[in-house]
Design an enzyme around this catalytic site. Structure first.
Site, PDB file in Angstrom:
ATOM      1  N   LYS A  75       0.825  -1.219   0.000  1.00  0.00           N
ATOM      2  CA  LYS A  75       0.000   0.000   0.000  1.00  0.00           C
ATOM      3  C   LYS A  75       0.858   1.267   0.000  1.00  0.00           C
ATOM      4  CE  LYS A  75      -2.629   0.110   3.527  1.00  0.00           C
ATOM      5  NZ  LYS A  75      -1.708   0.836   4.414  1.00  0.00           N
ATOM      6  N   THR A  77       3.925   1.494  -1.000  1.00  0.00           N
ATOM      7  CA  THR A  77       4.641   1.509  -2.273  1.00  0.00           C
ATOM      8  C   THR A  77       3.771   2.114  -3.370  1.00  0.00           C
ATOM      9  OG1 THR A  77       5.893  -0.450  -1.610  1.00  0.00           O
ATOM     10  CG2 THR A  77       5.854   0.068  -3.956  1.00  0.00           C
ATOM     11  N   ARG A  98       2.357   8.285   7.106  1.00  0.00           N
ATOM     12  CA  ARG A  98       2.667   8.141   8.528  1.00  0.00           C
ATOM     13  C   ARG A  98       4.151   7.832   8.714  1.00  0.00           C
ATOM     14  NH1 ARG A  98      -0.817   3.309  10.283  1.00  0.00           N
ATOM     15  NH2 ARG A  98      -0.252   2.703   8.169  1.00  0.00           N
ATOM     16  N   LYS A 109       7.227  -6.782  10.283  1.00  0.00           N
ATOM     17  CA  LYS A 109       6.736  -6.060   9.119  1.00  0.00           C
ATOM     18  C   LYS A 109       7.862  -5.425   8.313  1.00  0.00           C
ATOM     19  CE  LYS A 109       3.212  -2.583   7.977  1.00  0.00           C
ATOM     20  NZ  LYS A 109       3.986  -1.493   7.405  1.00  0.00           N
ATOM     21  N   ALA A 277      -3.401   1.213  12.769  1.00  0.00           N
ATOM     22  CA  ALA A 277      -4.814   1.181  12.380  1.00  0.00           C
ATOM     23  C   ALA A 277      -5.572   0.034  13.028  1.00  0.00           C
ATOM     24  CB  ALA A 277      -4.941   1.084  10.867  1.00  0.00           C
ATOM     25  N   PHE A 305      -3.486  -0.568   7.034  1.00  0.00           N
ATOM     26  CA  PHE A 305      -4.108  -1.875   6.828  1.00  0.00           C
ATOM     27  C   PHE A 305      -5.238  -1.814   5.788  1.00  0.00           C
ATOM     28  CE2 PHE A 305      -2.382  -2.551  11.276  1.00  0.00           C
ATOM     29  CZ  PHE A 305      -1.303  -3.286  10.849  1.00  0.00           C
ATOM     30  N   PHE A 385       3.479  -8.329  -8.920  1.00  0.00           N
ATOM     31  CA  PHE A 385       4.676  -9.036  -8.462  1.00  0.00           C
ATOM     32  C   PHE A 385       5.241  -9.836  -9.634  1.00  0.00           C
ATOM     33  CE2 PHE A 385       3.368  -7.737  -4.409  1.00  0.00           C
ATOM     34  CZ  PHE A 385       4.253  -8.154  -3.425  1.00  0.00           C
ATOM     35  N   TRP A 413       6.848  -0.737  -7.932  1.00  0.00           N
ATOM     36  CA  TRP A 413       7.977  -1.301  -7.192  1.00  0.00           C
ATOM     37  C   TRP A 413       9.180  -1.440  -8.131  1.00  0.00           C
ATOM     38  CZ3 TRP A 413      11.247  -5.464  -7.514  1.00  0.00           C
ATOM     39  CH2 TRP A 413      12.008  -5.757  -6.376  1.00  0.00           C
TER      40      TRP A 413
END
Length: 560
Positions: A75, A77, A98, A109, A277, A305, A385, A413
């Site tokens: 998200k 990214t 954030r 994470k 979140a 999230f 991906f 990405w």
């Protein structure tokens, strides 16, 4: 032999970074508008924030996602890549994110500054101590704990009941050993013994207050309204009654100022605040988003999230304070994650599985329905991906087309902003249609029971709410004090639409169990604790910290 795929930190370290004054100049800011933290980080001054107030707002784009899985969604990214793509389209763009917490950074994470060629930099600074905001919040939170214990030691004028202190200490790390502690041991001169505990800093009410305060005066007012505990007569006691709001505001005066950095492609990014979140409201600060809206024609921001947590809280808690609703929402999904929601184990995700993708699509479909409840237009962003097959990509695009969802295949990405140009064009097209007609899910005047029912049925897809005996009694107490007029901030697992982390996809016929409410009156909401969600995470068996190091030149290694 396969070529080496650079890690995020390798890409970030090798990148050209402009002096922050040059980045600021892109959005009309001069050095006098900044408080410099070295050459490539700065805070916006209060005078600058005040001078922007009369400017017109730009367009607001909210990036959210499906329920996260260990397969990854990207998200942040996509948020960064979309911002860079809009810049490539010659739109004056500001990204609002954030700040990462050290807990998940060193836990499971990893960093939270985007990934690949869609990152905000300096990546290692932002993921570690940055400009010290989280340390200031930790200090203010724990200063209040010290003030409370000292008040009880020095005569306890307010008659605080040590068994009913609601305020916990915090640390910005995952440390399960601190969830339950006893303080004040060692005899009369060491204090009054009582049970206590630690939350992670990003769960502190002060973090939420920093992110919802409109200025220093509002910050001080909100701090004064924090409920720290209850008297022996079970009456609430606030920071204002203890008289410590001035000292706390003093500790936080610099932490309230938004931080300016840049992306790899030098798009201005305001990175400020960081409530989780799943256990808090999951949005960056009002100050940051407002400043971005005044400085950019397009603002790309995110909420933590999936849409069931971050987007719901952004739209029901943040938007009424911000005074501006999104003009468009982007819902991020990956084929890998949708296959997990369709029943595939993480170890098997590299294998083509269109049937599982079809099954997992139900999760994405529910989040799209949730955004529809707010009467906001959206675009689905498929974050590609390298393991995604042509058949899987085609299948997901067809599923979106059949559902009537605008969809864009993004490759930010790998390609940075150029991999998100189609997404940027679709978002601009949606915004130009001017279809946003924001409608909040509930009104503050509605009862807590009605607010809860609307959240769990319309956003989660549950059939209802089950309240513990404690929660039922608390609702009656909250009504007595007028606390039932506040918005509800759900503390729930991020992995499922339900409160059971194991129920992936789109579960049906489930009930949300609420065990306890916590009044966060300074923040301006009531937290509802569901299931077994915790406000102090633990570390995994092999935390990310095992891969972290520093080279002989002081450069970070292993920050993902």
């Amino acid at each position: 032999m396969a070529s080496h795929v650079k890690s995020d930190i390798e890409i970030a370290t090798a990148a050209e970074i402009l002096p922050i004054t040059e980045v600021a100049a892109k959005i009309g800011l001069e050095e006098e508008n900044l408080e410099l933290y070295g050459k490539n980080k700065a805070k916006l001054t209060y005078q600058t924030l005040q001078s922007l107030e009369q400017k017109e707002d730009g367009k607001l784009i909210l990036v959210t996602a499906i329920n996260p899985t260990p397969a990854g969604e990207g998200k942040s990214t996509v948020t960064v890549g979309l911002g860079d793509a809009l810049s490539q389209k010659e739109k004056q763009t500001v990204i609002a994110l954030r700040e990462p917490s050290l807990g998940p950074t060193m836990g499971i994470k990893g960093g939270a500054t985007g990934g690949g060629y869609a990152q905000v930099i300096p990546m290692e600074d932002i993921n570690l101590h940055f400009t010290g905001d989280f340390h200031a919040i930790t200090a203010a939170n724990n200063a209040l704990s010290a003030f409370i214990d000292n008040h009880m030691q020095q005569g306890n004028e307010m008659q605080l009941d040590g068994r009913r202190i609601a305020w916990k200490r915090v640390v910005d790390l995952n440390d399960r050993a601190l969830r339950h502690v006893v303080v004040g041991l060692g005899g009369p001169i060491q204090g009054v013994p009582r049970e206590d505990g630690f939350d992670i800093t990003v769960a502190s009410e002060i973090m939420a207050i920093i992110c919802l305060a409109s200025d220093l005066a509002d910050l001080k007012k909100r701090l004064s309204e924090i409920v720290v505990g209850y008297t022996f007569g079970r009456e609430p006691v606030t920071v204002g009654e203890l008289g410590f709001e001035g000292a706390l505001t003093l500790l936080l005066k610099d932490a309230l100022k938004p931080n300016l950095v840049q992306t790899l492609e030098h798009t201005p990014a305001i990175v400020h605040g960081g409530p989780f979140a799943n256990i808090a409201h999951g949005c960056n600060s009002i100050q940051a988003t407002k400043a971005a809206l005044k400085l950019g024609d397009y603002v790309v921001t995110e909420a933590g999230f999936g849409a069931d947590l971050g987007a719901e809280k952004f739209l029901d808690i943040k938007v009424p304070v911000l005074g501006k609703a999104p003009d468009c929402v982007v819902i991020v999904a990956t084929i890998r994650a949708l296959k997990m929601h369709g029943g595939v184990a993480k170890s098997d995700l590299a294998e083509e599985n269109v049937a599982a993708l079809n099954a997992g699509f139900a999760n994405l479909e529910k989040h799209a329905e949730s955004i529809h409840h707010y009467q906001l237009p959206f675009v689905i962003a498929i974050n590609k991906f390298i393991t995604d097959t042509d058949a899987e990509v085609e299948a997901l695009q067809e599923l979106c087309a059949e559902a009537g969802f605008p969809v864009s295949l993004t490759e930010v990405w790998e390609k940075g902003g150029s991999g998100g140009v189609d997404l940027a064009e679709q978002v601009i097209r949606v915004i130009d249609k001017d279809e946003a007609d924001y409608k909040r899910l509930y009104d503050d005047a509605e009862t807590m029971e009605v607010k809860l029912d609307k959240i769990v049925t319309k956003v989660y897809g549950a059939i209802g709410v089950e309240l513990s005996t404690k929660a039922q009694k608390q609702i009656e107490t909250f009504k007595k004090y007028g606390w039932d007029r506040y918005p509800i901030c759900m503390a729930k697992t991020q992995y499922s639409l339900s409160d059971d982390a194991a129920k992936l996809g789109r579960p049906e016929d489930f009930v949300i169990h609420i065990r306890e409410f916590i009044p966060k009156l300074g923040a301006g909401f009531v937290v509802a604790l569901t299931g077994d969600v915790m406000t102090m995470p633990g570390l995994p068996k092999k935390p990310a910290a095992l891969q972290m190091d520093v080279d002989e030149n002081g450069h970070a290694i292993g920050l993902f």
